[in-house]
Design an enzyme around this catalytic site. Structure first.
Site, PDB file in Angstrom:
ATOM      1  N   VAL A 214       0.818  -1.223   0.000  1.00  0.00           N
ATOM      2  CA  VAL A 214       0.000   0.000   0.000  1.00  0.00           C
ATOM      3  C   VAL A 214       0.851   1.273   0.000  1.00  0.00           C
ATOM      4  CG1 VAL A 214      -2.008  -1.086   1.082  1.00  0.00           C
ATOM      5  CG2 VAL A 214      -0.275   0.028   2.534  1.00  0.00           C
TER       6      VAL A 214
ATOM      7  N   ASN B  80      -7.240   0.502   7.024  1.00  0.00           N
ATOM      8  CA  ASN B  80      -6.809  -0.365   8.132  1.00  0.00           C
ATOM      9  C   ASN B  80      -5.323  -0.700   8.101  1.00  0.00           C
ATOM     10  OD1 ASN B  80      -7.113  -2.690  10.188  1.00  0.00           O
ATOM     11  ND2 ASN B  80      -6.341  -3.703   8.360  1.00  0.00           N
TER      12      ASN B  80
ATOM     13  N   SER C 111      -4.945   4.226  16.700  1.00  0.00           N
ATOM     14  CA  SER C 111      -4.459   3.439  17.827  1.00  0.00           C
ATOM     15  C   SER C 111      -4.561   4.257  19.106  1.00  0.00           C
ATOM     16  CB  SER C 111      -2.981   3.089  17.590  1.00  0.00           C
ATOM     17  OG  SER C 111      -2.415   2.550  18.758  1.00  0.00           O
TER      18      SER C 111
ATOM     19  N   TYR D 171       5.536   5.723  14.580  1.00  0.00           N
ATOM     20  CA  TYR D 171       4.229   5.092  14.357  1.00  0.00           C
ATOM     21  C   TYR D 171       3.134   5.874  15.060  1.00  0.00           C
ATOM     22  CZ  TYR D 171       0.536   1.625  15.453  1.00  0.00           C
ATOM     23  OH  TYR D 171      -0.656   0.968  15.641  1.00  0.00           O
TER      24      TYR D 171
ATOM     25  N   LYS E 119      -0.081   7.929  13.591  1.00  0.00           N
ATOM     26  CA  LYS E 119      -1.471   7.629  13.954  1.00  0.00           C
ATOM     27  C   LYS E 119      -2.155   8.894  14.476  1.00  0.00           C
ATOM     28  CE  LYS E 119      -1.912   3.119  13.197  1.00  0.00           C
ATOM     29  NZ  LYS E 119      -2.770   2.630  12.101  1.00  0.00           N
TER      30      LYS E 119
ATOM     31  N   ILE F  81      -5.884  -5.759  20.750  1.00  0.00           N
ATOM     32  CA  ILE F  81      -6.578  -6.709  19.883  1.00  0.00           C
ATOM     33  C   ILE F  81      -5.574  -7.786  19.470  1.00  0.00           C
ATOM     34  CG2 ILE F  81      -7.918  -7.023  17.771  1.00  0.00           C
ATOM     35  CD1 ILE F  81      -9.283  -5.092  19.734  1.00  0.00           C
TER      36      ILE F  81
END
Ligand SMILES: NC(=O)c1ccc[n+]([C@@H]2O[C@H](COP(=O)([O-])OP(=O)(O)OC[C@H]3O[C@@H](n4cnc5c(N)ncnc54)[C@H](O)[C@@H]3O)[C@@H](O)[C@H]2O)c1
Length: 267
Positions: A70, A96, A147, A160, A164, A193
């Site tokens: 992606v 996602n 997140s 990261y 986000k 998760i």
């Protein structure tokens, strides 16, 4: 105006899900198909993605697949051309795909830095830019998977988490910019998760899932994200835009508070 079960239906809608071969993306894609949507799924893992596409077809839904990274803008554009050719429209985009590795900020070289920015931010921009003209006049819904790390410090994941957080800001700004087109833009901030990606990350920091407490007392599973994805995709959330749903068993609210083992809580 009343609310009926039909508002939760995705029949007749086309849903694009990125990173759909496993984990949250797979659960979200299959749930959208179960609620009636046709799907466009992409991932760099071909075999697993084909398995997801097969399950979607077995539910009687149409599916377009794209196997690519992606972070490649040309590949994103080409996939969305396939989507346009097959369906002629996009009603829902679920951004996602994403991920990180654990490293102190000063140990990430410029190549790694750019990879993390592209992985968690630039490709999200490209998917939104590419899908925008495919949304019908009646509008649509963009769901950005962010997140809990966008809302708190994240040592070892600084790039990261800041990407986000950038997606969170983007969600709010585009909610306003796209409001006249009827395109709602919301985020789901995930935490705890149990996915292959989460396990890999956990192994790098010494077993996240093993000692990580949530107020609800269990670790999450990918299907815990699927309901909120369907909700934001559907007309049940028709008056929501620019906001974030936290899906992490209450860790966002807890903000460091833990069970004390005696029926109470300690900071
Ligand atoms: N699991 C959690 O607790 C958690 C917490 C916070 C945020 N998230 C976010 O949820 C999203 C999904 O995470 P997950 O836990 O399901 O992870 P996962 O690694 O199990 O699944 C991610 C999927 O996306 C695909 N993907 C990732 N980068 C890609 C790329 N560059 N090109 C093509 N495909 C790519 C992977 O192949 C994989 O199939 C991510 O954006 C992640 O940051 C997850």
């Amino acid at each position: 105006m009343t609310v009926t079960p039909a508002d939760g239906s995705l029949v007749g809608k086309v849903v694009v899900v990125t990173g759909a071969a496993q984990g949250i993306g797979m659960a979200g894609a299959l749930a959208c198909a179960a609620f009636g949507a046709d799907l466009a799924v992409c991932d760099r893992q071909q075999e697993k993605l084909e398995g997801v596409a097969k399950e979607v077809q077995e539910m009687g839904r149409r599916v377009v697949t794209g196997v690519f990274d992606v972070r490649d803008p040309d590949a994103v554009a080409s996939h969305l051309e396939d989507v346009r050719d097959e369906f002629g429209r996009v009603d829902v985009l679920v951004n996602n795909a994403g991920g990180t590795f654990v490293s102190k900020f000063m140990d990430v070289n410029t190549r790694g830095q750019q990879a993390l920015i592209d992985e968690n931010y630039s490709q999200v921009l490209n998917f939104i830019r590419g899908c925008f003209p495919l949304f019908p006049e009646s509008g649509g819904s963009i769901v950005n998977v962010t997140s809990i790390e966008a809302h708190r410090a994240a040592p070892g994941f600084a790039i990261y988490s800041s990407m986000k957080a950038a997606v969170l800001q983007l969600t709010m700004s585009l909610a306003l910019e796209f409001a006249d087109r009827g395109i709602r833009v919301n985020a789901i901030a995930a935490d705890a998760i149990d996915t292959e990606g989460d396990q890999e990350l956990g192994s790098q920091v010494g077993g996240l899932a093993d000692g990580y407490e949530t107020p609800l007392g269990r670790y999450g599973v990918p299907d815990d994200m699927a309901g909120p994805i369907v909700f934001l995709a559907s007309d049940l959330s028709r008056f929501m835009t620019g906001t974030t749903i936290h899906v992490g068993g209450g860790t966002d609210a807890a903000s460091g508070w833990r069970r004390d083992g005696k029926g109470g809580w300690r900071p």
